[in-house]
Design a protein around this motif. Sequence first.
Motif, PDB file in Angstrom:
ATOM      1  N   ASP A  20       0.755  -1.197   0.046  1.00 16.83           N
ATOM      2  CA  ASP A  20       0.155   0.169   0.142  1.00 16.83           C
ATOM      3  C   ASP A  20       0.786   1.391  -0.054  1.00 16.83           C
ATOM      4  O   ASP A  20       0.485   2.214   0.396  1.00 16.83           O
ATOM      5  CB  ASP A  20      -1.071   0.070   1.257  1.00 16.83           C
ATOM      6  N   GLY A  21       1.983   1.057  -0.548  1.00 21.82           N
ATOM      7  CA  GLY A  21       2.960   2.253  -0.634  1.00 21.82           C
ATOM      8  C   GLY A  21       3.359   2.383  -2.052  1.00 21.82           C
ATOM      9  O   GLY A  21       2.920   2.144  -2.946  1.00 21.82           O
ATOM     10  N   THR A  22       4.818   3.289  -2.029  1.00 15.98           N
ATOM     11  CA  THR A  22       5.191   3.517  -3.513  1.00 15.98           C
ATOM     12  C   THR A  22       6.472   2.730  -3.799  1.00 15.98           C
ATOM     13  O   THR A  22       7.179   2.370  -2.671  1.00 15.98           O
ATOM     14  CB  THR A  22       5.613   4.933  -3.341  1.00 15.98           C
ATOM     15  N   LEU A  23       6.889   2.263  -4.902  1.00 19.69           N
ATOM     16  CA  LEU A  23       8.013   1.739  -5.109  1.00 19.69           C
ATOM     17  C   LEU A  23       8.928   2.446  -6.407  1.00 19.69           C
ATOM     18  O   LEU A  23       8.205   2.803  -7.363  1.00 19.69           O
ATOM     19  CB  LEU A  23       7.651  -0.068  -5.778  1.00 19.69           C
ATOM     20  N   LEU A  24      10.408   2.207  -5.932  1.00 19.40           N
ATOM     21  CA  LEU A  24      11.188   2.647  -7.186  1.00 19.40           C
ATOM     22  C   LEU A  24      12.218   1.680  -7.083  1.00 19.40           C
ATOM     23  O   LEU A  24      12.859   1.351  -5.965  1.00 19.40           O
ATOM     24  CB  LEU A  24      11.671   4.000  -6.937  1.00 19.40           C
ATOM     25  N   PHE A  25      12.409   0.830  -8.216  1.00 19.59           N
ATOM     26  CA  PHE A  25      13.275  -0.387  -8.220  1.00 19.59           C
ATOM     27  C   PHE A  25      14.156  -0.505  -9.349  1.00 19.59           C
ATOM     28  O   PHE A  25      13.804  -0.068 -10.745  1.00 19.59           O
ATOM     29  CB  PHE A  25      12.434  -1.687  -7.878  1.00 19.59           C
ATOM     30  N   VAL A  26      15.192  -1.132  -9.046  1.00 20.74           N
ATOM     31  CA  VAL A  26      15.989  -1.693 -10.190  1.00 20.74           C
ATOM     32  C   VAL A  26      16.109  -3.183 -10.410  1.00 20.74           C
ATOM     33  O   VAL A  26      16.008  -3.834  -9.356  1.00 20.74           O
ATOM     34  CB  VAL A  26      17.367  -1.090 -10.121  1.00 20.74           C
ATOM     35  N   SER A  27      15.963  -3.828 -11.580  1.00 19.21           N
ATOM     36  CA  SER A  27      15.655  -5.185 -11.883  1.00 19.21           C
ATOM     37  C   SER A  27      16.217  -5.392 -13.143  1.00 19.21           C
ATOM     38  O   SER A  27      15.578  -4.519 -14.139  1.00 19.21           O
ATOM     39  CB  SER A  27      14.297  -5.591 -11.624  1.00 19.21           C
ATOM     40  N   HIS A  28      16.875  -6.485 -13.362  1.00 18.48           N
ATOM     41  CA  HIS A  28      17.193  -7.090 -14.849  1.00 18.48           C
ATOM     42  C   HIS A  28      16.250  -8.178 -15.012  1.00 18.48           C
ATOM     43  O   HIS A  28      16.233  -8.724 -16.113  1.00 18.48           O
ATOM     44  CB  HIS A  28      18.386  -7.555 -14.792  1.00 18.48           C
ATOM     45  N   ASP A  29      15.313  -8.635 -14.071  1.00 20.22           N
ATOM     46  CA  ASP A  29      14.133  -9.706 -14.321  1.00 20.22           C
ATOM     47  C   ASP A  29      13.069  -9.014 -15.051  1.00 20.22           C
ATOM     48  O   ASP A  29      12.298  -8.306 -14.446  1.00 20.22           O
ATOM     49  CB  ASP A  29      13.994 -10.127 -13.067  1.00 20.22           C
ATOM     50  N   ARG A  30      12.957  -9.268 -16.563  1.00 22.57           N
ATOM     51  CA  ARG A  30      11.794  -8.515 -17.162  1.00 22.57           C
ATOM     52  C   ARG A  30      10.434  -9.073 -16.948  1.00 22.57           C
ATOM     53  O   ARG A  30       9.436  -8.481 -16.837  1.00 22.57           O
ATOM     54  CB  ARG A  30      12.145  -8.873 -18.645  1.00 22.57           C
ATOM     55  N   TYR A  31      10.334 -10.364 -16.487  1.00 25.91           N
ATOM     56  CA  TYR A  31       8.970 -10.828 -16.036  1.00 25.91           C
ATOM     57  C   TYR A  31       8.655 -10.141 -14.810  1.00 25.91           C
ATOM     58  O   TYR A  31       7.707  -9.699 -14.713  1.00 25.91           O
ATOM     59  CB  TYR A  31       9.310 -12.418 -15.633  1.00 25.91           C
ATOM     60  N   PHE A  32       9.367  -9.957 -13.576  1.00 26.16           N
ATOM     61  CA  PHE A  32       9.307  -9.183 -12.768  1.00 26.16           C
ATOM     62  C   PHE A  32       8.664  -7.907 -12.998  1.00 26.16           C
ATOM     63  O   PHE A  32       7.895  -7.395 -12.311  1.00 26.16           O
ATOM     64  CB  PHE A  32      10.550  -9.224 -11.774  1.00 26.16           C
ATOM     65  N   ILE A  33       9.681  -6.987 -13.576  1.00 22.40           N
ATOM     66  CA  ILE A  33       9.324  -5.873 -14.209  1.00 22.40           C
ATOM     67  C   ILE A  33       8.161  -5.648 -14.627  1.00 22.40           C
ATOM     68  O   ILE A  33       6.937  -4.645 -14.197  1.00 22.40           O
ATOM     69  CB  ILE A  33      10.336  -5.205 -15.032  1.00 22.40           C
ATOM     70  N   ASN A  34       7.452  -6.463 -15.528  1.00 17.15           N
ATOM     71  CA  ASN A  34       6.377  -6.547 -16.133  1.00 17.15           C
ATOM     72  C   ASN A  34       5.315  -6.586 -15.310  1.00 17.15           C
ATOM     73  O   ASN A  34       3.928  -6.135 -15.303  1.00 17.15           O
ATOM     74  CB  ASN A  34       6.211  -7.660 -17.286  1.00 17.15           C
ATOM     75  N   ARG A  35       5.406  -7.673 -14.326  1.00 20.72           N
ATOM     76  CA  ARG A  35       4.258  -7.627 -13.171  1.00 20.72           C
ATOM     77  C   ARG A  35       4.016  -6.384 -12.206  1.00 20.72           C
ATOM     78  O   ARG A  35       3.003  -6.199 -11.762  1.00 20.72           O
ATOM     79  CB  ARG A  35       4.194  -9.038 -12.518  1.00 20.72           C
ATOM     80  N   ILE A  36       5.331  -5.861 -11.725  1.00 22.69           N
ATOM     81  CA  ILE A  36       5.090  -4.809 -10.840  1.00 22.69           C
ATOM     82  C   ILE A  36       5.151  -3.416 -11.407  1.00 22.69           C
ATOM     83  O   ILE A  36       4.483  -2.676 -10.712  1.00 22.69           O
ATOM     84  CB  ILE A  36       6.287  -4.892  -9.918  1.00 22.69           C
ATOM     85  N   ALA A  37       5.769  -3.217 -12.252  1.00 17.31           N
ATOM     86  CA  ALA A  37       5.982  -1.836 -12.845  1.00 17.31           C
ATOM     87  C   ALA A  37       4.654  -1.233 -13.425  1.00 17.31           C
ATOM     88  O   ALA A  37       4.312  -1.702 -14.351  1.00 17.31           O
ATOM     89  CB  ALA A  37       7.211  -1.511 -13.660  1.00 17.31           C
ATOM     90  N   THR A  38       4.394   0.024 -13.124  1.00 20.59           N
ATOM     91  CA  THR A  38       3.293   0.505 -13.855  1.00 20.59           C
ATOM     92  C   THR A  38       3.873   1.917 -14.542  1.00 20.59           C
ATOM     93  O   THR A  38       3.135   2.589 -15.613  1.00 20.59           O
ATOM     94  CB  THR A  38       2.305   1.546 -12.851  1.00 20.59           C
ATOM     95  N   THR A  39       5.125   2.175 -14.444  1.00 21.70           N
ATOM     96  CA  THR A  39       6.162   3.176 -15.267  1.00 21.70           C
ATOM     97  C   THR A  39       7.539   2.631 -15.480  1.00 21.70           C
ATOM     98  O   THR A  39       7.961   2.098 -14.345  1.00 21.70           O
ATOM     99  CB  THR A  39       5.878   4.558 -14.409  1.00 21.70           C
ATOM    100  N   ILE A  40       8.067   2.894 -16.285  1.00 26.03           N
ATOM    101  CA  ILE A  40       9.422   2.735 -16.791  1.00 26.03           C
ATOM    102  C   ILE A  40      10.096   3.912 -16.861  1.00 26.03           C
ATOM    103  O   ILE A  40       9.781   4.770 -17.758  1.00 26.03           O
ATOM    104  CB  ILE A  40       9.371   1.793 -18.194  1.00 26.03           C
ATOM    105  N   ILE A  41      11.178   3.991 -16.237  1.00 24.14           N
ATOM    106  CA  ILE A  41      12.276   5.267 -16.637  1.00 24.14           C
ATOM    107  C   ILE A  41      13.473   4.415 -16.827  1.00 24.14           C
ATOM    108  O   ILE A  41      14.079   3.634 -16.343  1.00 24.14           O
ATOM    109  CB  ILE A  41      12.583   5.916 -15.363  1.00 24.14           C
ATOM    110  N   GLU A  42      13.709   4.772 -18.390  1.00 24.02           N
ATOM    111  CA  GLU A  42      14.813   4.529 -18.888  1.00 24.02           C
ATOM    112  C   GLU A  42      16.238   5.370 -18.692  1.00 24.02           C
ATOM    113  O   GLU A  42      15.966   6.614 -19.126  1.00 24.02           O
ATOM    114  CB  GLU A  42      14.951   4.270 -20.196  1.00 24.02           C
TER     115      GLU A  42
END
Length: 648
Positions: free
Chosen positions: A494-516
């Motif tokens: 129930d909070g805010t997330l900012l994360f680094v990951s090389h796991d594309r499956y993980f990114i796809n499930r978690i992220a609502t925004t991508i910063i390149e």
Amino acid sequence: MILLQAQHVARYFGADVLFENIYLEIQENSRIALVGRNGTGKSTLLKMIADIEQPDAGKIVKGKQVTIGYLAQNTGLSSEKSMWDEMLTVFEPVIQLEKDMRTIEQQLGDPALLSNEELYQSTLNRYDHLQNRFREENGFSYQAEIRSVLHGFRFYEDDYSKHISQLSGGQKTRLALAKLLLEKKDLLILDEPTNHLDIETLSWLENYLQSYTGALLIVSHDRYFLDKVVNEVYEISRQKISHYKGNYSKYLDLKAAQLEQEWKEFEKQQGEIAKLEDFVSRNLVRTSTTKRAQSRRKQLEKMDRIDKPQGDEKSARFSFKSEKESGNVVLTLANGAIGYEDTILSSPIELDVRKYDSIALVGPNGIGKSTLLKSLIGHLPLIQGEKHLGTNVLLGYYDQEQSDLNSTKSVLAELWDEHLTTPEKDIRSILGSFLFSGADVEKSVSSLSGGEKARLALAKLAMNKDNFLMLDEPTNHLDIDSKEVLENALIDFDGTLLFVSHDRYFINRIATTIIELSENGSTLYLGDYDYYLAKKAEQEEMRLLVETKTAETSKVEPVPTVKGNREINKAEQKTLRQLTRRIETIEVEMDELETIISNCETQLIDPEVFGNHLRVQELNTEINVAQEKLDNLVGEWEEKSLQVEELQ
């Protein structure tokens, strides 16, 4: 054709069984994933198949001529040679062929040999045989192949002269994999090959392995990678192995369907058993029905009872809850620059993080993703820019190195010492949800595996109840099941997330925004990872379309690519056009020289020609001159091609 079989293989530790009765079959061109929880014995089985360890029971059977390449977890190439010289060792037989050919070419011009027709003909036949082998073994292009693979692993011309002993651990691992790919073994066994690879390199490796001519046996926790590369899955669970056809996603579907069917069969049989037992209990004492009751009892005794489906093994239960709500604005960064001392890695960086955002930072290795997180939490200074943390923001940070863990403490003390007012039973309960139970909580932190340390660090983070989590590679060291549990916990956070990951499956499930992140700063994409990929492809397509139209209008040859997201300046355009035209000219000249060589070689085996010693000598001279020119052109072609790649 079957390359290898594991037949009834087992590994025991005293009375304990790691696995047993393992059967695994590898065909030529197989694409196999070996999956299972951490500690189920995946790496041990790979070592048995690679003939590094011997099974306690059963055997590994393989063809006599089958060659196997094996890459262990976090292994690195050990050599005192330079990077280029080490890669050349793969092609020593081809290099020797080339030396033998040059020696024979010199012999063919010897007047003494020309005067001996029989010896001359046998020498010429040997030369023809060597030349055919040289072509078949990629003799004209092996250096280009080395450059291509090294480039795929982000090693460039300036790196080739570096001694391997001077490289970092991650670079040595990438180089070990590069050498293994160049060796082209019949069976390639890869244990976590995606470690130390950024997303761009992962994509290149996926494409390379899809066209690999041999068989693949892979252990990986990267589900996106497995979906792209494999078409069979073997799962080790509860000391046994199961086989599924399809990629990783298909395996999950088949496994779920299989479990559902097992439950149906179990419940159906349980219903039949209940009816039979009820009939026996009601009718056994009655004279009129006792025979039928006895018959039913015998039927029960003979029944082959189905075991209760066990499903998956015990999973962790991660949970992240915030203690209080933050303001709407969580974090801002204006005109940021990150790096070390006077070296700027990325600039300008703009961040506007709002409550409930889930933002993934992506970009190549070395661009500064982890550096940005450390700069935002104050562990490193920003080179420039202004950051601002919002109202009531409680910041929690997960370090991929787990540097905040105290190696001298026990698991229990590591958590309890930071929450002294929390009852011990509550601490133990939380540790139990992260799979630390019983005597596990008394283990020293230093004795934990990478996966255990990751779970402990996540447990500490969960206890703090922060409302803004910064996570640096949180899935490293976690098995697939633990990754999925972590994903679900973060989705429910129930909070805010900012994360680094090389796991594309993980990114796809978690992220609502991508910063390149790139050397030119940050680019925002308002969507998940699939959206980011689609948008990048759309931008590339649009760029090519605009470039083509511009070229048609100006009557200038189109420049095929651009460098990153920057517009190529006029000097770069001119250089690219010059290089492209030169490459085309070289290719034409190479074709002409190859035709000349081929014609001369055809004439040399003509009976009317090889009797004419003067003509033979002229042809050999012509071949030598043409071959020397061809070798020079091949070198120039490789050099110009690399220059084009560097400008792209």
